[in-house]
Design a protein around this motif. Structure first.
Motif, PDB file in Angstrom:
ATOM      1  N   LEU A 297     -22.704 -11.054  27.004  1.00 41.05           N
ATOM      2  CA  LEU A 297     -22.370  -9.668  27.298  1.00 41.05           C
ATOM      3  C   LEU A 297     -23.546  -8.968  27.966  1.00 41.05           C
ATOM      4  CD1 LEU A 297     -20.514  -8.742  23.965  1.00 41.05           C
ATOM      5  CD2 LEU A 297     -19.582  -9.692  26.091  1.00 41.05           C
ATOM      6  N   PRO A 298     -23.316  -7.813  28.556  1.00 41.71           N
ATOM      7  CA  PRO A 298     -24.416  -7.084  29.221  1.00 41.71           C
ATOM      8  C   PRO A 298     -25.604  -6.791  28.319  1.00 41.71           C
ATOM      9  CG  PRO A 298     -22.300  -6.187  29.886  1.00 41.71           C
ATOM     10  CD  PRO A 298     -22.003  -7.172  28.805  1.00 41.71           C
ATOM     11  N   ASP A 299     -25.390  -6.626  27.023  1.00 42.90           N
ATOM     12  CA  ASP A 299     -26.522  -6.377  26.119  1.00 42.90           C
ATOM     13  C   ASP A 299     -27.156  -7.673  25.625  1.00 42.90           C
ATOM     14  OD1 ASP A 299     -24.545  -7.322  24.507  1.00 42.90           O
ATOM     15  OD2 ASP A 299     -24.578  -5.699  23.048  1.00 42.90           O
ATOM     16  N   ARG A 300     -26.883  -8.784  26.316  1.00 42.59           N
ATOM     17  CA  ARG A 300     -27.441 -10.114  26.037  1.00 42.59           C
ATOM     18  C   ARG A 300     -26.910 -10.714  24.747  1.00 42.59           C
ATOM     19  NH1 ARG A 300     -28.522 -11.744  30.502  1.00 42.59           N
ATOM     20  NH2 ARG A 300     -29.718 -13.430  29.530  1.00 42.59           N
ATOM     21  N   THR A 301     -25.825 -10.127  24.212  1.00 38.38           N
ATOM     22  CA  THR A 301     -25.211 -10.703  23.018  1.00 38.38           C
ATOM     23  C   THR A 301     -24.302 -11.865  23.425  1.00 38.38           C
ATOM     24  OG1 THR A 301     -25.239  -8.560  21.893  1.00 38.38           O
ATOM     25  CG2 THR A 301     -23.746 -10.248  21.014  1.00 38.38           C
ATOM     26  N   ALA A 302     -24.422 -12.984  22.711  1.00 37.31           N
ATOM     27  CA  ALA A 302     -23.584 -14.141  22.984  1.00 37.31           C
ATOM     28  C   ALA A 302     -22.373 -14.117  22.072  1.00 37.31           C
ATOM     29  CB  ALA A 302     -24.371 -15.425  22.786  1.00 37.31           C
ATOM     30  N   VAL A 303     -21.189 -14.276  22.667  1.00 30.22           N
ATOM     31  CA  VAL A 303     -19.946 -14.298  21.891  1.00 30.22           C
ATOM     32  C   VAL A 303     -19.152 -15.528  22.276  1.00 30.22           C
ATOM     33  CG1 VAL A 303     -19.849 -11.793  21.608  1.00 30.22           C
ATOM     34  CG2 VAL A 303     -18.750 -12.865  23.583  1.00 30.22           C
ATOM     35  N   ARG A 304     -18.301 -15.945  21.325  1.00 29.60           N
ATOM     36  CA  ARG A 304     -17.400 -17.062  21.567  1.00 29.60           C
ATOM     37  C   ARG A 304     -16.004 -16.482  21.760  1.00 29.60           C
ATOM     38  NH1 ARG A 304     -17.782 -22.105  23.602  1.00 29.60           N
ATOM     39  NH2 ARG A 304     -16.426 -23.608  22.526  1.00 29.60           N
ATOM     40  N   VAL A 305     -15.331 -16.891  22.827  1.00 34.21           N
ATOM     41  CA  VAL A 305     -14.042 -16.326  23.194  1.00 34.21           C
ATOM     42  C   VAL A 305     -13.001 -17.437  23.209  1.00 34.21           C
ATOM     43  CG1 VAL A 305     -12.745 -15.010  24.915  1.00 34.21           C
ATOM     44  CG2 VAL A 305     -15.187 -14.549  24.572  1.00 34.21           C
ATOM     45  N   TYR A 306     -11.871 -17.179  22.522  1.00 34.06           N
ATOM     46  CA  TYR A 306     -10.760 -18.126  22.520  1.00 34.06           C
ATOM     47  C   TYR A 306      -9.549 -17.380  23.081  1.00 34.06           C
ATOM     48  CZ  TYR A 306      -7.285 -21.490  20.840  1.00 34.06           C
ATOM     49  OH  TYR A 306      -6.260 -22.397  20.751  1.00 34.06           O
ATOM     50  N   THR A 307      -8.989 -17.900  24.170  1.00 34.65           N
ATOM     51  CA  THR A 307      -7.885 -17.232  24.868  1.00 34.65           C
ATOM     52  C   THR A 307      -6.668 -18.140  24.844  1.00 34.65           C
ATOM     53  OG1 THR A 307      -9.499 -16.172  26.328  1.00 34.65           O
ATOM     54  CG2 THR A 307      -7.181 -16.100  27.005  1.00 34.65           C
ATOM     55  N   VAL A 308      -5.531 -17.572  24.376  1.00 37.27           N
ATOM     56  CA  VAL A 308      -4.274 -18.336  24.331  1.00 37.27           C
ATOM     57  C   VAL A 308      -3.187 -17.545  25.050  1.00 37.27           C
ATOM     58  CG1 VAL A 308      -4.834 -19.537  22.197  1.00 37.27           C
ATOM     59  CG2 VAL A 308      -3.704 -17.333  22.097  1.00 37.27           C
ATOM     60  N   PRO A 309      -2.275 -18.234  25.718  1.00 34.63           N
ATOM     61  CA  PRO A 309      -1.185 -17.535  26.407  1.00 34.63           C
ATOM     62  C   PRO A 309      -0.072 -17.144  25.429  1.00 34.63           C
ATOM     63  CG  PRO A 309      -1.013 -19.879  26.784  1.00 34.63           C
ATOM     64  CD  PRO A 309      -2.266 -19.683  25.965  1.00 34.63           C
ATOM     65  N   VAL A 310       0.675 -16.078  25.793  1.00 35.94           N
ATOM     66  CA  VAL A 310       1.848 -15.628  25.024  1.00 35.94           C
ATOM     67  C   VAL A 310       3.076 -15.741  25.928  1.00 35.94           C
ATOM     68  CG1 VAL A 310       2.915 -13.707  23.784  1.00 35.94           C
ATOM     69  CG2 VAL A 310       0.430 -14.074  23.650  1.00 35.94           C
ATOM     70  N   TYR A 311       4.126 -16.357  25.380  1.00 36.63           N
ATOM     71  CA  TYR A 311       5.312 -16.639  26.173  1.00 36.63           C
ATOM     72  C   TYR A 311       6.500 -15.825  25.666  1.00 36.63           C
ATOM     73  CZ  TYR A 311       2.762 -20.647  27.997  1.00 36.63           C
ATOM     74  OH  TYR A 311       1.837 -21.453  28.599  1.00 36.63           O
ATOM     75  N   GLU A 312       7.402 -15.472  26.623  1.00 44.88           N
ATOM     76  CA  GLU A 312       8.719 -14.912  26.301  1.00 44.88           C
ATOM     77  C   GLU A 312       9.729 -15.575  27.214  1.00 44.88           C
ATOM     78  OE1 GLU A 312      10.992 -10.654  25.772  1.00 44.88           O
ATOM     79  OE2 GLU A 312       9.415 -10.846  27.252  1.00 44.88           O
ATOM     80  N   HIS A 313      10.689 -16.232  26.577  1.00 41.26           N
ATOM     81  CA  HIS A 313      11.696 -16.980  27.343  1.00 41.26           C
ATOM     82  C   HIS A 313      11.024 -17.966  28.291  1.00 41.26           C
ATOM     83  CE1 HIS A 313      14.517 -14.180  25.630  1.00 41.26           C
ATOM     84  NE2 HIS A 313      14.014 -13.134  26.308  1.00 41.26           N
ATOM     85  N   SER A 314      10.028 -18.715  27.717  1.00 37.78           N
ATOM     86  CA  SER A 314       9.298 -19.759  28.461  1.00 37.78           C
ATOM     87  C   SER A 314       8.506 -19.201  29.627  1.00 37.78           C
ATOM     88  CB  SER A 314      10.269 -20.844  28.981  1.00 37.78           C
ATOM     89  OG  SER A 314      10.964 -21.431  27.913  1.00 37.78           O
ATOM     90  N   GLN A 315       8.293 -17.896  29.661  1.00 32.97           N
ATOM     91  CA  GLN A 315       7.509 -17.278  30.715  1.00 32.97           C
ATOM     92  C   GLN A 315       6.264 -16.649  30.102  1.00 32.97           C
ATOM     93  OE1 GLN A 315       8.069 -17.321  34.040  1.00 32.97           O
ATOM     94  NE2 GLN A 315       9.857 -18.649  33.695  1.00 32.97           N
ATOM     95  N   SER A 316       5.106 -16.870  30.721  1.00 34.26           N
ATOM     96  CA  SER A 316       3.865 -16.281  30.255  1.00 34.26           C
ATOM     97  C   SER A 316       3.897 -14.782  30.518  1.00 34.26           C
ATOM     98  CB  SER A 316       2.672 -16.918  30.975  1.00 34.26           C
ATOM     99  OG  SER A 316       1.481 -16.267  30.602  1.00 34.26           O
TER     100      SER A 316
END
Length: 469
Positions: free
Chosen positions: A132-151
């Motif tokens: 991050l801009p303040d030099r803080t290190a973070v761990r990010v986990y990103t998952v998709p969300v689907y509706e009717h097989s569409q992201s």
């Protein structure tokens, strides 16, 4: 230039400390790597579990999907939930397909969206670490969300890496302080142990420095032990004893040789001086020359014997071959028989055939000539018997005379150089014949012994190995 340490204890301490330091560095590197891996996996597992919990609730009341847009229910802003998220250090964000933040709860809700996380739109969850801009290190986990097989959007779970970093920094600090401290302590302990272990070596060095050719009495005094140092000290003391005895014998030999050489020279000088005092008759000059010849022959015999003693070992080592001792003894006996008959003696032989030993034939001839000459010289009348036979892996030769014998107090010394038994054995010999015989036998790895009874004769027994191996 730094002088290289030559002290064994210093080198031992340096090597021990160095090896320990290298071992600890490798081990600490492995522990650090394993700890970092474990903490990272634990963090990722927690993020993944939180993401699964949220995505599993999509069909519930906490997530709304309208017109292809995803939003969280407003009650997620409940103070209790926020406190829980704060305690866990988690941030939950809802992104639309463009990456815009639609809704966020947690400490890092305003963090910039890393383009790397948008790769999750392809359907595969994405892990990444973001600074991050303040030099803080973070761990990010990103998952998709689907509706009717569409992201329809993305859900991000963010957690700070600060606890992991702090833990690793503490571990690193422990290594930075502990490894040098352990290395130094190990080096000091190794130096002390080496000093204790090598103290006997120091005593040996001091003893060796005190030793000279004129003073070989010093000995190493250590507690009796059966370790390497104890055996070294015992060996060193034994070597000193042998050296002292050798120096004593050499000094005695030098003194005796000087005395023996001086006697014929002095006699020759006296004969010449007396002869030159006044004119002499032809008979007197002839007598003087005969006396000089006797002394010259005695001097030559003495010199030959001394050379025999000094050269015997070198000659033996260069000429040892199989020798038929049966034939050699027959030849020596025939050589000495006229001398014995001249004195009214009889030589009797009992020699087994084909007795073979390994050695120098010339030295062996000299051995039996000396022994037989000694028997003839000190046997006024009677017989001399030579027997030779095999006993196991040795050949035994005995020479027995019926002479005057040797008193018991003289037996231990008759093989010493220049030793004579007085008065009966102070004849024409120079006292080297039996010494030469013993040296020849020793070089053939054999033994020579004597038994005698005063007035009843003497027996010399020689044992020679048939194979030196």
């Amino acid at each position: 230039m730094i002088q290289r340490s030559t002290t064994l204890r210093v080198r031992f301490a340096i090597w021990t400390g160095g090896l320990l330091c290298v071992t600890l560095l490798l081990f600490s590197g492995f522990v650090y790597w394993q700890t970092a891996q474990g903490l990272s996996e634990s963090l990722d597992t927690g993020l993944q579990a939180s993401a699964l919990q949220i995505t599993a609730s999509l069909s519930g009341e906490q997530v709304n999907i309208e017109d292809g847009q995803i939003t969280l229910d407003e009650h997620l802003s409940d103070p209790t939930l926020l406190a829980q998220l704060q305690t866990q250090g988690l941030t939950i964000r809802v992104l639309d397909r463009t990456g815009a933040i639609r809704q966020a709860v947690g400490a890092y809700q305003h963090a910039p969206v890393d383009p790397v996380s948008l790769r999750a739109r392809s359907g595969t969850p994405v892990w990444h670490t973001q600074i991050l801009p303040d030099r803080t290190a973070v761990r990010v986990y990103t998952v998709p969300v689907y509706e009717h097989s569409q992201s329809v959007g993305l859900i991000q779970i963010i957690q700070s890496l600060e606890p992991v970093v702090e833990t690793l920094q503490q571990l690193q600090t422990a290594f930075v302080i502990g490894i040098p401290a352990l290395t130094v302590l190990t080096g000091l302990a190794s130096y002390w142990l080496a000093a204790q272990a090598l103290q006997p070596i120091t005593n040996i060095i001091r003893t060796a420095q005190q030793i000279s050719a004129t003073d070989l009495h010093a000995r190493i005094t250590l507690p009796p032990t059966d370790d390497e140092v104890g055996r070294l000290a015992a060996t060193f003391n034994s070597m000193l004893a042998r050296l002292e005895d050798a120096f004593r014998r050499e000094r005695q030999f030098t003194a005796d040789a000087s005395h023996e050489l001086r006697t014929p020279v002095a006699a020759m000088e006296a004969i010449i001086t007396v002869t030159r005092e006044r004119p002499r008759s032809v008979t007197e000059y002839t007598q003087a020359l005969d006396d000089l010849l006797v002394q010259t022959r005695r001097l030559r015999s003495l010199i030959d014997d001394l050379l025999q003693l000094t050269r015997s070992e070198t000659r033996y080592r260069s000429t040892h071959t199989p020798v038929n001792l049966s034939l050699l003894l027959e030849d020596v006996t025939e050589t000495m028989r006229p001398l014995a008959e001249e004195r009214g003696l009889v030589i009797v032989t009992e020699i087994s055939p084909n007795l073979v030993v390994v050695g120098d034939s010339d030295s062996l001839i000299r051995l039996w000539l000396n022994v037989l000459d000694n028997a003839i010289k000190y046997t006024p009348r009677g017989t001399i018997t030579l027997r030779a036979f095999r006993t196991g892996d040795q050949v035994t030769v005995t020479v027995t005379d019926s002479g005057i014998g040797i008193a018991p107090e003289h037996l231990p010394f008759i093989f010493e150089r220049f030793y004579r038994v007085d008065p009966a054995r102070s004849g024409n010999g120079n006292g080297l014949g039996l010494a030469i015989a013993r040296e020849i036998v020793r070089l053939h790895h054999g033994t020579i012994t004597v038994t005698s009874e005063l007035g009843h004769g003497t027996t010399f027994t020689v044992n020679l190995p048939t194979d030196l191996g």
